[in-house]
Design an enzyme around this catalytic site. Structure first.
Site, PDB file in Angstrom:
ATOM      1  N   ASP A  30       0.836  -1.211   0.000  1.00 32.86           N
ATOM      2  CA  ASP A  30       0.000   0.000   0.000  1.00 32.86           C
ATOM      3  C   ASP A  30       0.865   1.254   0.000  1.00 32.86           C
ATOM      4  OD1 ASP A  30      -2.174  -1.637   0.386  1.00 32.86           O
ATOM      5  OD2 ASP A  30      -2.265  -1.285   2.546  1.00 32.86           O
TER       6      ASP A  30
HETATM    7  N1  URA Z   1      -1.320  -5.770   4.095  1.00 25.02           N
HETATM    8  C1  URA Z   1      -1.728  -4.498   4.075  1.00 25.02           C
HETATM    9  O1  URA Z   1      -2.712  -4.146   4.687  1.00 25.02           O
HETATM   10  N2  URA Z   1      -1.020  -3.630   3.346  1.00 25.02           N
HETATM   11  C2  URA Z   1       0.079  -3.955   2.648  1.00 25.02           C
HETATM   12  O2  URA Z   1       0.681  -3.109   2.006  1.00 25.02           O
HETATM   13  C3  URA Z   1       0.480  -5.290   2.696  1.00 25.02           C
HETATM   14  C4  URA Z   1      -0.237  -6.181   3.420  1.00 25.02           C
END
Ligand code: URA
Length: 248
Positions: A103
């Site tokens: 993310d």
């Molecule tokens: N889980 C999440 O919530 N975000 C990420 O970037 C990776 C795994």
């Protein structure tokens, strides 16, 4: 690139043998015999035949790990011109792409490659590659919540598979985390969580399902590979042994 170099690096014969063949008229470029070893060629568009056989360029496979900082989008190109993870990979061929995604605000280990087979293997749920994260959350999850996370919780995309989870620190001050305006005086916990799936925002949604908001998230490990002391924003090539261990 020089004709003899292209043929020799593709692995069909030694440099010396290649030169000899060229001089003896056994090499063609786009159907025309070329007698000069240093003849310039365009790797992408020219068709080269060595002793009657098509020469394919040796595609150089690249495996990189980046310590992604928060604030970069995992994409090759953002139409709105926002910073992307590609901005952090300077001096690397444009053919590489991220393996999976983190993310915008997740930090940590992100792999890149130009090897499609490797990327598929890393991402396919069948291979169940374990990914480990450090998560800083508001409040302190109790044992019941931890067990729910271990056994599977309902998030938007179904029930999560079993996870490993460990509460590392239950009484952090905000100084060890990012400044979190919504949680200035509250408690913050640090946990380690390992999952095998890769649903979108999975870790954040898992904690949300048990009533905790993730304030900071950092991936520290993918399969056998760990982030180590690679500094934020830095990248490095994987060693051949690391690539081999990852793909089993
Ligand atoms: N889980 C999440 O919530 N975000 C990420 O970037 C990776 C795994």
């Amino acid at each position: 690139m020089r004709l003899e170099k292209f043929i020799a690096t593709s692995g069909v014969a030694s440099r010396r043998a290649v030169k000899r063949s060229i001089r003896e008229g056994r090499v063609t470029v786009n159907g025309t015999t070329v007698f000069i070893p240093g003849h310039p060629i365009k790797v992408q568009t020219d068709t080269i035949e060595f002793e009657g056989k098509l020469v394919k360029p040796l595609t150089h496979r690249i495996y990189i790990m980046l310590h992604k900082p928060a604030g970069y989008i995992t994409t090759r190109h953002d139409e709105r011109g926002r910073p992307t993870v590609m901005d952090l990979l300077t001096d690397l061929p444009k053919s590489i792409y991220p393996v999976g995604r983190l993310d915008l605000n997740t930090e940590g280990l992100l792999l890149f490659t130009n090897d499609g087979q490797f990327a598929n293997r890393m991402m396919h749920p069948r291979h169940e590659i374990e990914k480990t994260y450090l998560a800083w959350v508001n409040g302190v999850p109790n044992n019941r919540s931890l067990d729910r996370l271990r056994n599977g919780v309902k998030i938007q995309k179904g029930i999560t598979s079993p996870a490993k989870i460990k509460l590392l620190d239950a009484n952090l001050s905000t100084s060890e985390t990012i400044s979190d305006k919504r949680n200035r005086n509250g408690k913050i916990s640090k946990l380690r969580i390992s999952i095998h799936e890769g649903k979108k925002r999975q870790v954040r949604l898992m904690f949300k399902a048990v009533g905790h908001r993730v304030i900071r998230l950092k991936r520290t490990r993918v399969g056998s590979l760990s982030l180590g002391n690679l500094q934020q924003g830095q990248y490095r090539y994987l060693t051949p042994a690391e690539v081999k261990d990852l793909t089993g």
